[in-house]
Design an enzyme around this catalytic site. Sequence first.
Site, PDB file in Angstrom:
ATOM      1  N   HIS A 161       0.862  -1.193   0.000  1.00  0.00           N
ATOM      2  CA  HIS A 161       0.000   0.000   0.000  1.00  0.00           C
ATOM      3  C   HIS A 161       0.888   1.229   0.000  1.00  0.00           C
ATOM      4  O   HIS A 161       1.934   1.242   0.649  1.00  0.00           O
ATOM      5  CB  HIS A 161      -0.919   0.008   1.229  1.00  0.00           C
ATOM      6  CG  HIS A 161      -2.058   0.968   1.075  1.00  0.00           C
ATOM      7  ND1 HIS A 161      -1.951   2.301   1.384  1.00  0.00           N
ATOM      8  CD2 HIS A 161      -3.320   0.782   0.600  1.00  0.00           C
ATOM      9  CE1 HIS A 161      -3.103   2.896   1.114  1.00  0.00           C
ATOM     10  NE2 HIS A 161      -3.939   2.004   0.637  1.00  0.00           N
TER      11      HIS A 161
ATOM     12  N   GLU B 117      -7.677  -5.158  -0.293  1.00  0.00           N
ATOM     13  CA  GLU B 117      -8.256  -5.976  -1.345  1.00  0.00           C
ATOM     14  C   GLU B 117      -8.113  -7.474  -1.112  1.00  0.00           C
ATOM     15  O   GLU B 117      -8.864  -8.254  -1.679  1.00  0.00           O
ATOM     16  CB  GLU B 117      -7.623  -5.616  -2.696  1.00  0.00           C
ATOM     17  CG  GLU B 117      -7.789  -4.168  -3.107  1.00  0.00           C
ATOM     18  CD  GLU B 117      -9.176  -3.855  -3.614  1.00  0.00           C
ATOM     19  OE1 GLU B 117     -10.143  -4.337  -2.994  1.00  0.00           O
ATOM     20  OE2 GLU B 117      -9.304  -3.142  -4.600  1.00  0.00           O
TER      21      GLU B 117
END
Length: 383
Positions: free
Chosen positions: A256, A310
Amino acid sequence: MVGGSPPSGLEGVVVGETAITRVGGEEGTLHFRGYEARSLAQQVAYEEATALLLRGELPSPSELQELRSSWYALRALPPEVELLAGKLPRATLPMEALRTGLSVLGAGMGPSPPREADLLPFIARAPTWIATWYRASKGLPPVPPDTTLGHVSSYLYMLEGRLPDPDLARALEEYFVLLSDHGMNASTFAARVVVSTLSDPASAMTAAVGALKGPLHGGAPGLVLDMLDAVGTPENAETWIEGALARKDRLMGFGHRVYKVDDPRALLLKEIARRYARPERFALAEAVEQAGLSALRKARPNHPLFLNVEFYAGVVLESVGLPRELFSATFGVARTAGWAAHILEQSANNRLIRPDAAYTGPKDRPVPQLSVAPPAAAVPRPA
Ligand code: ACO
């Protein structure tokens, strides 16, 4: 432009102010209007979270009732938009359908500055549009919205044509609240750039969907399940992951830009997945998670990567019965609330977003002698 090159991908660059969402990348925290996002997700309905994002406060019971009644009345698609759902090209992908749907739902929309009442139809109708388009793409008739159902249950109902299991609908609602906003991510920034030109909200939403579509942003959850399927068994996880990294593939659901520790959303989604996924699916996901984290740590000891939202989002969406092809569009449907809040915030204190770039091309080149003669001037036609 002040000299020097900007950080690649604008990493760490603060491009504006927001009072909507605080993403604590170093400590792994997420707050919506000051409330911890995971606690909110476990306690409030998507409609309440939306009111919080748009207005800054959680609604009182009477405000919520009022909001629900105006929201649910907006759910049905205008007839010409419903008809359009069955006319999109066969090759249309769900995110393309969402992009098109939000665009036509804003057809002829008035000038800036937008108000909450201009944004609510996008949020209320996005699930109806996706469900209607999806069913049409399978040759199925639309399921009209049921105004007695909450936003998330209604989405499942319109997709499947039967009342959803309340526990699964609640699991999906936690996902919806959790993903309703996330600071200055790529899609939100795209929306704010568009609205900063005094363009209309539908154009901003459409731009946001375009940005969300890519696998480095919202296009990953279906790919996570593809990865789990390819791995096949927990025993194969380590070998498969090592092979993927040797090929320089990116592991979907890992890494991320902002979180330098666990993404807090991933932690809650993992718990939801633990409750609702088939045990063998969850065991496979955990094995891939462990193998991925340890291989990435070995490969990049000084810059460890963690799970992002996700990874378990894919497992949760599968567990509640959503078709894999709709995962990213469902993310987009949930994010309409956040985009709407940012559109309002940008519009309320707008200045055109127009950054600069450090020019790196050639300088001061003389224009070369043309090697071919320029086209002759048009010869007048004979009368
Ligand atoms: N698998 C393998 N390597 C990775 C991964 C990954 N998932 N993520 C980052 N890296 C590596 C990169 O190859 C790069 O290595 P290098 O320095 O040797 O070149 C390094 O880590 C830094 O990568 P960047 O792309 O610069 O990191 P960035 O902050 O731009 O990326 C991103 C964040 C895009 C999410 C990235 O981690 C990624 O591609 N993940 C996989 C796709 C994914 O999960 N997308 C969903 C994102 S969550 C969301 O937007 C809702």
